[in-house]
Design a protein around this motif. Structure first.
Motif, PDB file in Angstrom:
ATOM      1  N   ASP A 163      -7.105 -36.295  -8.307  1.00 17.76           N
ATOM      2  CA  ASP A 163      -6.359 -36.382  -7.051  1.00 17.76           C
ATOM      3  C   ASP A 163      -5.291 -37.473  -7.130  1.00 17.76           C
ATOM      4  OD1 ASP A 163      -6.038 -36.073  -4.014  1.00 17.76           O
ATOM      5  OD2 ASP A 163      -6.620 -38.183  -4.199  1.00 17.76           O
ATOM      6  N   GLU A 164      -5.616 -38.581  -7.790  1.00 14.45           N
ATOM      7  CA  GLU A 164      -4.662 -39.687  -7.902  1.00 14.45           C
ATOM      8  C   GLU A 164      -3.447 -39.314  -8.744  1.00 14.45           C
ATOM      9  OE1 GLU A 164      -7.023 -42.855  -9.400  1.00 14.45           O
ATOM     10  OE2 GLU A 164      -8.127 -43.151  -7.513  1.00 14.45           O
ATOM     11  N   THR A 165      -3.559 -38.278  -9.576  1.00 14.56           N
ATOM     12  CA  THR A 165      -2.413 -37.805 -10.367  1.00 14.56           C
ATOM     13  C   THR A 165      -1.657 -36.699  -9.635  1.00 14.56           C
ATOM     14  OG1 THR A 165      -3.591 -36.027 -11.530  1.00 14.56           O
ATOM     15  CG2 THR A 165      -3.768 -38.252 -12.452  1.00 14.56           C
ATOM     16  N   PHE A 166      -2.025 -36.463  -8.350  1.00 13.09           N
ATOM     17  CA  PHE A 166      -1.453 -35.375  -7.563  1.00 13.09           C
ATOM     18  C   PHE A 166      -1.743 -34.022  -8.221  1.00 13.09           C
ATOM     19  CE2 PHE A 166       1.057 -39.168  -6.652  1.00 13.09           C
ATOM     20  CZ  PHE A 166       0.927 -39.245  -5.267  1.00 13.09           C
ATOM     21  N   TYR A 167      -2.973 -33.908  -8.719  1.00 13.74           N
ATOM     22  CA  TYR A 167      -3.504 -32.649  -9.278  1.00 13.74           C
ATOM     23  C   TYR A 167      -2.679 -32.157 -10.467  1.00 13.74           C
ATOM     24  CZ  TYR A 167      -5.859 -32.940  -4.783  1.00 13.74           C
ATOM     25  OH  TYR A 167      -6.584 -33.378  -3.705  1.00 13.74           O
ATOM     26  N   SER A 168      -2.406 -33.060 -11.360  1.00 15.69           N
ATOM     27  CA  SER A 168      -1.615 -32.744 -12.551  1.00 15.69           C
ATOM     28  C   SER A 168      -2.433 -31.891 -13.534  1.00 15.69           C
ATOM     29  CB  SER A 168      -1.173 -34.039 -13.245  1.00 15.69           C
ATOM     30  OG  SER A 168      -0.753 -33.788 -14.557  1.00 15.69           O
ATOM     31  N   THR A 169      -1.887 -30.746 -13.928  1.00 16.15           N
ATOM     32  CA  THR A 169      -2.562 -29.925 -14.941  1.00 16.15           C
ATOM     33  C   THR A 169      -2.519 -30.596 -16.305  1.00 16.15           C
ATOM     34  OG1 THR A 169      -0.511 -28.676 -15.276  1.00 16.15           O
ATOM     35  CG2 THR A 169      -2.106 -27.753 -13.742  1.00 16.15           C
ATOM     36  N   GLU A 170      -1.494 -31.431 -16.535  1.00 14.84           N
ATOM     37  CA  GLU A 170      -1.422 -32.155 -17.796  1.00 14.84           C
ATOM     38  C   GLU A 170      -2.587 -33.140 -17.920  1.00 14.84           C
ATOM     39  OE1 GLU A 170       0.527 -31.544 -20.356  1.00 14.84           O
ATOM     40  OE2 GLU A 170       1.223 -29.841 -19.150  1.00 14.84           O
ATOM     41  N   TRP A 171      -2.933 -33.780 -16.804  1.00 16.56           N
ATOM     42  CA  TRP A 171      -4.070 -34.708 -16.816  1.00 16.56           C
ATOM     43  C   TRP A 171      -5.349 -33.952 -17.159  1.00 16.56           C
ATOM     44  CZ3 TRP A 171      -8.777 -35.252 -14.422  1.00 16.56           C
ATOM     45  CH2 TRP A 171      -9.390 -36.507 -14.503  1.00 16.56           C
ATOM     46  N   VAL A 172      -5.514 -32.762 -16.598  1.00 19.08           N
ATOM     47  CA  VAL A 172      -6.705 -31.947 -16.869  1.00 19.08           C
ATOM     48  C   VAL A 172      -6.776 -31.610 -18.358  1.00 19.08           C
ATOM     49  CG1 VAL A 172      -7.856 -29.760 -16.387  1.00 19.08           C
ATOM     50  CG2 VAL A 172      -6.756 -31.019 -14.531  1.00 19.08           C
ATOM     51  N   GLN A 189     -14.243 -28.617   9.195  1.00 18.68           N
ATOM     52  CA  GLN A 189     -13.373 -29.232  10.194  1.00 18.68           C
ATOM     53  C   GLN A 189     -13.762 -28.801  11.608  1.00 18.68           C
ATOM     54  OE1 GLN A 189     -10.475 -31.156   8.808  1.00 18.68           O
ATOM     55  NE2 GLN A 189     -10.858 -32.126  10.782  1.00 18.68           N
ATOM     56  N   LYS A 190     -14.338 -27.610  11.709  1.00 17.24           N
ATOM     57  CA  LYS A 190     -14.784 -27.124  13.020  1.00 17.24           C
ATOM     58  C   LYS A 190     -15.995 -27.916  13.511  1.00 17.24           C
ATOM     59  CE  LYS A 190     -13.441 -22.401  11.738  1.00 17.24           C
ATOM     60  NZ  LYS A 190     -13.950 -21.033  11.469  1.00 17.24           N
ATOM     61  N   ILE A 191     -16.729 -28.493  12.546  1.00 13.12           N
ATOM     62  CA  ILE A 191     -17.948 -29.221  12.885  1.00 13.12           C
ATOM     63  C   ILE A 191     -17.689 -30.716  12.952  1.00 13.12           C
ATOM     64  CG2 ILE A 191     -20.336 -29.638  12.179  1.00 13.12           C
ATOM     65  CD1 ILE A 191     -20.139 -27.030  10.545  1.00 13.12           C
ATOM     66  N   ALA A 192     -16.893 -31.209  11.985  1.00 11.40           N
ATOM     67  CA  ALA A 192     -16.682 -32.655  11.851  1.00 11.40           C
ATOM     68  C   ALA A 192     -15.423 -33.097  12.584  1.00 11.40           C
ATOM     69  CB  ALA A 192     -16.588 -33.030  10.381  1.00 11.40           C
ATOM     70  N   THR A 193     -15.324 -34.378  12.811  1.00 10.77           N
ATOM     71  CA  THR A 193     -14.103 -34.972  13.350  1.00 10.77           C
ATOM     72  C   THR A 193     -13.564 -35.950  12.324  1.00 10.77           C
ATOM     73  OG1 THR A 193     -15.384 -36.714  14.435  1.00 10.77           O
ATOM     74  CG2 THR A 193     -14.837 -34.766  15.740  1.00 10.77           C
ATOM     75  N   GLY A 194     -12.269 -36.115  12.311  1.00 21.16           N
ATOM     76  CA  GLY A 194     -11.677 -37.056  11.371  1.00 21.16           C
ATOM     77  C   GLY A 194     -11.206 -36.354  10.110  1.00 21.16           C
ATOM     78  N   PRO A 195     -10.420 -37.037   9.287  1.00 25.02           N
ATOM     79  CA  PRO A 195      -9.844 -36.440   8.086  1.00 25.02           C
ATOM     80  C   PRO A 195     -10.903 -36.166   7.030  1.00 25.02           C
ATOM     81  CG  PRO A 195      -9.412 -38.794   8.135  1.00 25.02           C
ATOM     82  CD  PRO A 195     -10.048 -38.460   9.446  1.00 25.02           C
ATOM     83  N   LEU A 196     -10.703 -35.077   6.290  1.00 25.56           N
ATOM     84  CA  LEU A 196     -11.629 -34.722   5.230  1.00 25.56           C
ATOM     85  C   LEU A 196     -10.950 -34.774   3.869  1.00 25.56           C
ATOM     86  CD1 LEU A 196     -13.448 -31.665   6.870  1.00 25.56           C
ATOM     87  CD2 LEU A 196     -13.990 -34.086   7.031  1.00 25.56           C
ATOM     88  N   ASP A 197      -9.749 -35.361   3.810  1.00 24.53           N
ATOM     89  CA  ASP A 197      -9.046 -35.442   2.540  1.00 24.53           C
ATOM     90  C   ASP A 197      -9.736 -36.446   1.619  1.00 24.53           C
ATOM     91  OD1 ASP A 197      -7.179 -33.652   3.434  1.00 24.53           O
ATOM     92  OD2 ASP A 197      -5.839 -35.214   4.215  1.00 24.53           O
ATOM     93  N   VAL A 198      -9.419 -36.337   0.335  1.00 20.26           N
ATOM     94  CA  VAL A 198      -9.938 -37.312  -0.616  1.00 20.26           C
ATOM     95  C   VAL A 198      -9.388 -38.679  -0.255  1.00 20.26           C
ATOM     96  CG1 VAL A 198     -10.047 -37.939  -3.053  1.00 20.26           C
ATOM     97  CG2 VAL A 198      -9.998 -35.531  -2.397  1.00 20.26           C
ATOM     98  N   GLN A 199     -10.270 -39.643  -0.151  1.00 23.32           N
ATOM     99  CA  GLN A 199      -9.855 -40.980   0.291  1.00 23.32           C
ATOM    100  C   GLN A 199      -9.520 -41.860  -0.916  1.00 23.32           C
ATOM    101  OE1 GLN A 199     -13.036 -42.383   2.764  1.00 23.32           O
ATOM    102  NE2 GLN A 199     -12.807 -40.738   4.253  1.00 23.32           N
ATOM    103  N   GLN A 200      -8.416 -42.585  -0.798  1.00 23.36           N
ATOM    104  CA  GLN A 200      -7.962 -43.426  -1.898  1.00 23.36           C
ATOM    105  C   GLN A 200      -7.860 -44.877  -1.437  1.00 23.36           C
ATOM    106  OE1 GLN A 200      -4.328 -41.906  -3.513  1.00 23.36           O
ATOM    107  NE2 GLN A 200      -5.068 -39.805  -3.614  1.00 23.36           N
ATOM    108  N   GLY A 201      -7.746 -45.769  -2.412  1.00 24.00           N
ATOM    109  CA  GLY A 201      -7.489 -47.168  -2.105  1.00 24.00           C
ATOM    110  C   GLY A 201      -8.632 -47.863  -1.383  1.00 24.00           C
ATOM    111  N   ARG A 202      -9.877 -47.451  -1.636  1.00 22.27           N
ATOM    112  CA  ARG A 202     -10.999 -48.075  -0.946  1.00 22.27           C
ATOM    113  C   ARG A 202     -11.489 -49.315  -1.701  1.00 22.27           C
ATOM    114  NH1 ARG A 202     -14.545 -43.236  -1.703  1.00 22.27           N
ATOM    115  NH2 ARG A 202     -12.990 -42.890  -3.298  1.00 22.27           N
ATOM    116  N   ARG A 203     -12.094 -50.244  -0.937  1.00 22.68           N
ATOM    117  CA  ARG A 203     -12.668 -51.419  -1.569  1.00 22.68           C
ATOM    118  C   ARG A 203     -13.942 -51.041  -2.294  1.00 22.68           C
ATOM    119  NH1 ARG A 203     -11.687 -53.116   3.582  1.00 22.68           N
ATOM    120  NH2 ARG A 203     -13.928 -53.229   4.025  1.00 22.68           N
ATOM    121  N   ARG A 204     -14.327 -51.885  -3.276  1.00 23.10           N
ATOM    122  CA  ARG A 204     -15.501 -51.581  -4.092  1.00 23.10           C
ATOM    123  C   ARG A 204     -16.758 -51.457  -3.228  1.00 23.10           C
ATOM    124  NH1 ARG A 204     -17.262 -51.429  -9.102  1.00 23.10           N
ATOM    125  NH2 ARG A 204     -19.371 -52.119  -9.583  1.00 23.10           N
TER     126      ARG A 204
END
Length: 703
Positions: A503-512, A537-552
């Motif tokens: 995800d951090e490579t914006f789904y690069s096929t080259e990375w794969v 999304q119909k059940i949950a609230t809030g974003p379900l995208d892959v989360q980045q930049g989180r603390r350890r």
């Protein structure tokens, strides 16, 4: 035109007349009759698409896609418009679609939102002889739907080898039509003894055919993707070393369910001039798909089959002998274009004495948790799970095991009533344990991570680079250093880390490609995750995208919560195994019964010990039982569930408080009690075979 020569077209008037007069018709169409591609077109020509869509179910995704493509081509229409297909996580249909090919599982899921299946005027259950779990459930539901649906519905059950009289009795003596196939004679050649290594034996036989026999393609039946890839490599190497000009050219093509569609399509095209094709396939080539040009068949005599043991609550993926029906289907593939030969890599005495007459229905060798949850979610008051109308009833033990699983993951309550959690689980196109994992992850605040792991586990094939297959811990190899290692927690966390890096490579096929991962597989996972996210999304609230930049610290909390969610989703698996050990001391990883698969990234601690408790996604039996895709968990997460086991009353969980009585099959569409039941005779050979099989599985589970 080749299609006009198909035998089923000679019976068009008889088929239409019989369908017009009867709600249910069984059509036994032998190999090469054209039933899968032509029956829908026959009914389309006679006006059955004016009042609704014609649905044609297939047990396999590959068949649903390839047959719909063939029908669209024959009708001269764009695939996805008048003719389309729907498989799990992929729908190529539109408002214009009048003929729809779909897997039996997709049709079951559609009936959740539309129990009457009112959009369909005709439902064709094709390849019913494969006796898939979903098709067997559909047979019972079609029997009920024919009786109750207000609008006119036609149901056709088609097969190459099905016991037509048995199905006819199930559907109140409905008519059975027989359509002969278009087959040339096939010479059966047996090996003098059973091959010790069927891959090597198949290789030798294939080379003998190539060197000594006239032109004609060769279809080789192997057990699975691994065997196919081995044989393809060996064949390519051997053929390249043959003296140039001594034999015709050759191309080797694999065929299995994990191949991308463009690779699968290659086997249906004609070979280049003066070139022999070797098609190395799984059992998907037995009936659902017809490959023209095959003159020689090599039959290993084996198939890879998922087997479920309700006494241990575990699946295994075993290589088992095929049945006589399967052997005959395989041989028939050699007689499509001219007289052919079938080389069986086993003696005739094995075929006559050891092979079962027919394949054991999937419903009698599978976990039934998913289908029981489905039946519960229908909210039909007259359905008792233990007494549902099955063509071949599963064992009471399997049904009770399914009810127990659903109760422990809170899909049903103590009275067997489906819960709000259970309804949400039924909305997800996943096995119940994974559905429950997502719902628990929602409450624990780690849903984005759980969506990723579930999507990765839903991939059709292994996404990771091949690792050592040695069966000892000493030879266990860690993955390449440039891939994440699961942070010591196991394979589920590694799968999450891999996707998040991508995800951090914006789904690069080259990375794969750079990391030796499967490009198509990863793109499939991305699409699956997107669809699951939309449902959640119909059940949950809030974003379900892959989360980045989180603390350890946040990451560690998410890992912990994700592992707990996986643990809750697999509560039955863990609780049952804990109950089997005195004082709940060990899961058994350190015993000789089950071990972590050598490919796992789960790491031992500084004392060289693996965790006491893990969840696993599947159990695979090779030289011994191995757990694959494992993740460490804590016992205290599961301990509360142990109390629920002690309160179990399976008769209540089934939806009735009555003592379970002997199940019967109704002989009429009417629900009147005076209908004469059709019961299975106590001396039925299928019953004896199933009973013996269950005893064998129980003994193996107790070793």
């Amino acid at each position: 035109m080749e299609r006009m020569k198909l035998p089923i077209l000679q019976y068009e008037d008889q088929i239409v007349e019989t369908v017009e007069k009867n709600p249910v018709v069984v059509i036994i169409g032998e190999t090469g009759s054209g039933k899968s591609t032509q029956l829908s077109q026959i009914l389309h020509r006679h006006g059955y698409t004016t009042s609704g869509v014609i649905a044609v179910t297939q047990p396999r995704r590959v068949a649903a896609v390839s047959v719909s493509r063939r029908v669209a081509q024959e009708l001269g229409v764009q695939l996805g418009e008048e003719v389309g297909y729907a498989i799990r996580f992929e729908d190529r249909t539109s408002e214009k679609t009048r003929i729809k090919y779909l897997t039996d599982g997709v049709l079951l899921r559609e009936s959740l939102s539309n129990p009457d299946l009112s959009q369909y005027s005709v439902i064709i259950l094709d390849e019913a002889h494969e006796r898939s779990l979903n098709t067997d459930i559909l047979l019972g539901l079609m029997k009920r739907l024919i009786r109750l649906r207000a609008t006119n519905l036609k149901v056709l059950i088609t097969s190459a080898t099905l016991d037509g009289e048995k199905v006819s009795r199930f559907f109140s003596q409905c008519p059975v039509l027989h359509v002969p196939g278009k087959l040339f004679p096939v010479e059966i050649l047996y090996s003098p003894e059973r091959a010790k290594n069927y891959v090597e034996s198949a290789l030798k036989t294939a080379l003998d055919i190539h060197v000594k026999q006239p032109e004609g393609d060769v279809l080789i039946f192997m057990t699975g993707q691994d065997d196919i890839e081995k044989l393809v490599l060996k064949l390519e190497e051997k053929i390249q070393h043959l003296e140039q000009g001594s034999v015709m050219d050759a191309i080797i093509l694999p065929l299995h369910g994990s191949l991308p569609p463009e690779m699968q399509i290659r086997v249906f095209g004609p070979p280049p001039p003066n070139c022999r094709r070797f098609i190395v396939a799984t059992n998907i080539a037995e009936t659902s798909l017809t490959v023209d040009g095959v003159v020689y068949v090599i039959d290993s005599g084996y198939v890879k089959q998922r087997q479920y043991n309700p006494s241990t609550g575990m699946y295994s993926l075993d290589v088992v002998q095929i049945s006589k029906v399967q052997a005959n289907q395989r041989a028939g593939r050699a007689g499509r274009t001219r007289p052919g030969k079938c080389h069986r890599l086993y003696p005739s005495i094995v075929y006559n004495d050891d092979f079962l007459d027919a394949t054991i229905p999937e419903i009698q060798r599978s976990s039934l948790a998913g289908c029981v949850l489905y039946l519960k979610s229908l909210d039909i008051s007259d359905i008792d799970i233990l007494e549902f109308d099955y063509l071949d009833p599963p064992s009471a033990e399997s049904l009770e095991d399914a009810l127990r699983q659903l109760y422990l993951i809170e899909a049903i309550d103590e009275g067997g009533v489906i819960t709000s959690l259970g309804r949400s689980m039924a909305d997800l196109p996943l096995e119940p344990s994974l559905s429950r994992t997502l719902l628990e992850a929602k409450d624990l605040g780690c849903l984005p991570q759980a969506l990723t792991v579930v999507a990765m586990l839903s991939a059709e094939t292994s996404l990771l680079p091949a690792r050592s297959s040695k069966n000892t811990d000493k030879k266990r190899k860690t993955p390449p250093s440039n891939l994440p290692d699961g942070s010591g927690y196991g394979d589920h966390i590694q799968l999450l880390q891999i996707y998040e890096h991508w995800d951090e490579t914006f789904y690069s096929t080259e990375w794969v490609k750079e990391h030796n991962l499967q490009v198509r597989g990863m793109l499939f996972v991305k699409e699956v995750r997107k669809q699951l996210s939309q449902i959640m999304q119909k059940i949950a609230t809030g974003p379900l995208d892959v989360q980045q930049g989180r603390r350890r610290k946040e990451i560690q909390t998410e890992y912990r919560n994700l592992r707990k969610a996986l643990c809750v989703g697999n509560a039955n698996q863990l609780a049952e195994r804990m109950m089997r050990h005195n004082g709940y001391k060990t899961l058994g990883l350190k015993s000789q019964l089950v071990q972590v698969h050598p490919s796992s990234v789960l790491q031992p601690d500084e004392d060289g010990m693996l965790p006491n408790y893990v969840v696993f996604h599947e159990l695979i039996s090779t030289s011994r039982p191995y757990m694959r895709n494992v993740c460490s968990v804590e016992m205290r997460w599961v301990a509360p569930i142990l109390q629920k086991i002690e309160k179990l009353d399976v008769s209540k969980l089934s939806g009735t408080s009555r003592p379970s009585k002997e199940r019967t099959q109704e002989g009429d569409f009417s629900s009147q009690k005076e209908d004469k039941p059709i019961t299975q005779a106590p001396e039925d050979p299928n019953s004896r075979i199933q009973a013996a099989r269950e005893r064998f599985l129980a003994r193996r589970g107790n070793r």
